[in-house]
Design a protein around this motif. Structure first.
Motif, short mmCIF file in Angstrom:
data_model
loop_
_atom_site.label_atom_id
_atom_site.label_comp_id
_atom_site.label_asym_id
_atom_site.label_seq_id
_atom_site.Cartn_x
_atom_site.Cartn_y
_atom_site.Cartn_z
N SER A 1 58.51 18.68 51.63
CA SER A 1 59.26 18.06 50.53
C SER A 1 60.66 17.71 51.02
O SER A 1 61.20 18.38 51.93
CB SER A 1 59.35 19.01 49.32
N ILE A 2 61.22 16.65 50.45
CA ILE A 2 62.58 16.22 50.76
C ILE A 2 63.47 16.64 49.59
O ILE A 2 63.25 16.23 48.46
CB ILE A 2 62.65 14.70 50.98
N LYS A 3 64.47 17.44 49.87
CA LYS A 3 65.26 18.03 48.79
C LYS A 3 66.10 16.99 48.07
O LYS A 3 66.13 16.94 46.85
CB LYS A 3 66.15 19.14 49.36
N THR A 4 66.81 16.14 48.82
CA THR A 4 67.59 15.06 48.23
C THR A 4 67.07 13.76 48.78
O THR A 4 67.05 13.58 49.99
CB THR A 4 69.09 15.20 48.54
N SER A 5 66.64 12.84 47.93
CA SER A 5 66.01 11.61 48.36
C SER A 5 66.96 10.75 49.17
O SER A 5 68.09 10.48 48.72
CB SER A 5 65.49 10.81 47.18
N PRO A 6 66.58 10.28 50.35
CA PRO A 6 67.44 9.38 51.14
C PRO A 6 67.60 8.01 50.50
O PRO A 6 68.38 7.21 50.97
CB PRO A 6 66.68 9.26 52.47
N LEU A 7 66.87 7.74 49.41
CA LEU A 7 66.99 6.43 48.76
C LEU A 7 68.38 6.23 48.16
O LEU A 7 68.90 5.12 48.12
CB LEU A 7 65.93 6.29 47.67
N ARG A 8 69.02 7.32 47.71
CA ARG A 8 70.33 7.21 47.07
C ARG A 8 71.45 7.69 47.96
O ARG A 8 72.61 7.63 47.59
CB ARG A 8 70.34 8.02 45.77
N ALA A 9 71.11 8.14 49.15
CA ALA A 9 72.13 8.68 50.04
C ALA A 9 72.46 7.69 51.14
O ALA A 9 71.70 6.77 51.42
CB ALA A 9 71.66 10.00 50.65
N GLY A 10 73.58 7.91 51.80
CA GLY A 10 73.97 7.03 52.89
C GLY A 10 73.34 7.44 54.20
O GLY A 10 72.57 8.39 54.29
N PHE A 11 73.69 6.72 55.24
CA PHE A 11 73.16 7.01 56.55
C PHE A 11 73.80 8.29 57.10
O PHE A 11 74.93 8.65 56.75
CB PHE A 11 73.42 5.86 57.51
N ASN A 12 73.07 8.97 58.01
CA ASN A 12 73.53 10.19 58.66
C ASN A 12 73.92 11.26 57.64
O ASN A 12 74.91 11.96 57.77
CB ASN A 12 74.71 9.91 59.59
N ASN A 13 73.14 11.36 56.57
CA ASN A 13 73.45 12.35 55.55
C ASN A 13 72.87 13.71 55.93
O ASN A 13 72.24 13.86 56.97
CB ASN A 13 72.89 11.90 54.19
N LYS A 14 73.13 14.68 55.09
CA LYS A 14 72.71 16.06 55.36
C LYS A 14 71.48 16.45 54.55
O LYS A 14 71.23 17.65 54.36
CB LYS A 14 73.87 17.00 55.05
N ASP A 15 70.71 15.52 54.07
CA ASP A 15 69.50 15.84 53.33
C ASP A 15 68.51 16.55 54.25
O ASP A 15 68.33 16.15 55.40
CB ASP A 15 68.87 14.58 52.76
N SER A 16 67.88 17.57 53.75
CA SER A 16 66.97 18.37 54.56
C SER A 16 65.53 18.14 54.13
O SER A 16 65.25 17.70 53.02
CB SER A 16 67.32 19.86 54.44
N VAL A 17 64.64 18.45 55.04
CA VAL A 17 63.20 18.36 54.80
C VAL A 17 62.62 19.76 54.93
O VAL A 17 62.80 20.43 55.97
CB VAL A 17 62.52 17.40 55.80
N TYR A 18 61.92 20.21 53.89
CA TYR A 18 61.29 21.53 53.93
C TYR A 18 59.88 21.39 54.48
O TYR A 18 59.07 20.60 53.98
CB TYR A 18 61.24 22.15 52.53
N LEU A 19 59.58 22.17 55.51
CA LEU A 19 58.25 22.23 56.12
C LEU A 19 57.66 23.59 55.84
O LEU A 19 58.32 24.61 56.03
CB LEU A 19 58.34 21.98 57.64
N ALA A 20 56.42 23.61 55.39
CA ALA A 20 55.78 24.86 54.98
C ALA A 20 55.75 25.87 56.13
O ALA A 20 55.29 25.56 57.23
CB ALA A 20 54.36 24.58 54.49
N LYS A 21 56.26 27.07 55.86
CA LYS A 21 56.30 28.20 56.80
C LYS A 21 57.10 27.89 58.07
O LYS A 21 56.96 28.60 59.07
CB LYS A 21 54.89 28.65 57.17
N ILE A 22 57.92 26.82 58.03
CA ILE A 22 58.83 26.51 59.13
C ILE A 22 60.26 26.63 58.66
O ILE A 22 61.12 27.18 59.35
CB ILE A 22 58.56 25.09 59.69
N GLY A 23 60.54 26.12 57.48
CA GLY A 23 61.89 26.15 56.93
C GLY A 23 62.46 24.76 56.75
O GLY A 23 61.75 23.75 56.84
N ASN A 24 63.74 24.69 56.51
CA ASN A 24 64.44 23.42 56.30
C ASN A 24 64.95 22.89 57.63
O ASN A 24 65.61 23.62 58.40
CB ASN A 24 65.61 23.60 55.32
N VAL A 25 64.68 21.62 57.89
CA VAL A 25 65.21 20.94 59.08
C VAL A 25 65.97 19.72 58.60
O VAL A 25 65.65 19.12 57.57
CB VAL A 25 64.07 20.54 60.05
#
Length: 396
Positions: A123-147
């Motif tokens: 899952s993507i916590k904050t959608s990159p559709l409304r954010a700018g480039f090089n933002n700090k939005d993270s992607v949660y990967l199951a049993k891996i964590g946020n990257v």
């Protein structure tokens, strides 16, 4: 239409260990299922393979560590094996276009590693559709964590799946599958013919040309390290370090070529309504020992694939003419056919109309004419005498 958006990310040390465990589990499930498929008279269904090598395997001591990772990439590994076998059988029956595919092969630890997750596993916590480039939005990967990937561009829509990739140079990527809409851009030109070469990568029928990047320096380093790798004992630390160095040099060449091809293909497709290329017999051309390495580094097939894909995106017409068209043997001005020429002859003067041609530029113009429907036979194609080089004609 579907498209892939790929971003690089830098995992922590703990995430590297978790990803290594995930890649190992995916690889084991694939190899176990493939071994059963090769020894069976009838191909088992995906449900039977998942039940046997995931659900029941977790209850055994030998495969109990499969429970430490998410079940989603393990199920997708079995599904990907089913798709690989389907493509293989369709290729044998002639239902699949292109070159015939081989039977699925076992995965190795030293090759590129990948694991695919559907919406249940990321899952993507904050959608990159409304954010700018090089933002700090993270992607949660199951049993891996946020990257946190390096968002070099926005995602055009919500992704349906993501593939975690670790290449041979130990770089990590997230590859998202998204839906994109066709782009409407007015073309400057009606059509263009493209003749591909080695030193000059592409000659356009409108007179422009694109010089190929120089890979010789990196290629010499690779050849030197490959000789060093051949002398080192297998399964040694020094051999592993040398293998990583070679992989990084290959990645540098691939990245340089990919950037050049993407930039050129976008320019060609966006500026022209019809793009015409020649169907080259690359597999036959690389049998020439003197030109095989130079031809392999160019990426002609990748350029054709990019042009075809981007033509669908921009709503352009993409045409590939037959490889047997004599585009280098005919004058683009009057249609006079002079026959085969040696590769060292780069400039030609037509004996019929007297126009001087550059070899590749003349071929590009002929490619465009054939692609838009013109036929060589509609003009004078008789051959009364032998065509010579420009120097010989001037001396005569």
């Amino acid at each position: 239409m579907k498209a892939r958006y790929q971003y690089r990310f830098y995992p922590t040390d703990q995430q590297r260990q978790s990803l290594a465990q995930l890649f190992g589990c995916v690889r084991v499930v694939w190899n176990d299922a493939l071994a059963l498929c090769k020894n069976s008279l009838k191909l088992p269904s995906n449900g039977d393979l998942q039940k046997l090598f995931i659900t029941q395997a977790k209850k055994t001591e030998e495969r109990s560590w499969l429970s430490d990772v998410s079940v989603v990439p393990l199920q997708q590994s079995v599904a990907d094996l089913g798709v690989a076998y389907k493509n293989y059988f369709d290729s044998l029956k002639g239902k699949r276009k292109g070159k015939k595919l081989g039977i699925p092969r076992f995965k190795k630890k030293t090759n590129q590693q990948s694991a695919r997750l559907t919406l249940r596993g990321f899952s993507i916590k904050t959608s990159p559709l409304r954010a700018g480039f090089n933002n700090k939005d993270s992607v949660y990967l199951a049993k891996i964590g946020n990257v946190i990937p390096i968002w070099s561009r926005r995602l055009p829509s919500q992704p349906s799946s993501v593939t975690i990739i670790k290449d041979c140079g130990e770089r990590y990527f997230l590859s998202f599958v998204v839906d994109i809409e066709p782009v409407n851009i007015d073309a400057k030109n009606q059509s263009v013919g493209v003749d591909l070469g080695i030193k000059t990568f592409a000659f356009m029928s409108n007179g422009t040309k694109a010089e190929s990047p120089i890979y010789s320096k990196l290629d010499r380093k690779i050849r030197k390290l490959q000789k060093k790798l051949a002398r080192q004992p297998k399964d040694s630390k020094h051999r592993h370090r040398t293998r990583i160095k070679i992989a990084k040099l290959h990645n540098e060449i691939a990245d340089t070529r990919s950037y050049f091809l993407h930039k050129l293909s976008t320019k060609v497709v966006s500026e022209n309504e019809t793009i015409v290329l020649e169907d080259l017999n690359v597999s036959g051309m690389v049998k020439n020992r003197k030109l095989a390495r130079a031809i392999s580094l160019q990426g002609w097939h990748e350029f054709r694939t990019l042009c075809e894909t981007k033509s669908q995106k921009f709503g352009r017409e993409f045409v590939v003419i037959s490889r047997w068209e004599p585009t280098s043997q005919i004058c683009s001005g009057c249609g006079y056919r002079w026959g085969k020429l040696d590769l060292k002859i780069r400039e030609i003067k037509c004996l019929n109309c007297g126009i001087e041609h550059e070899r590749d530029s003349n071929a590009a113009k002929n490619i465009e004419k054939v692609g838009i429907g013109h036929c060589h036979d509609s003009k004078c194609t008789s051959r009364r005498s032998k065509t010579t080089t420009v120097v010989s004609v001037d001396e005569a």
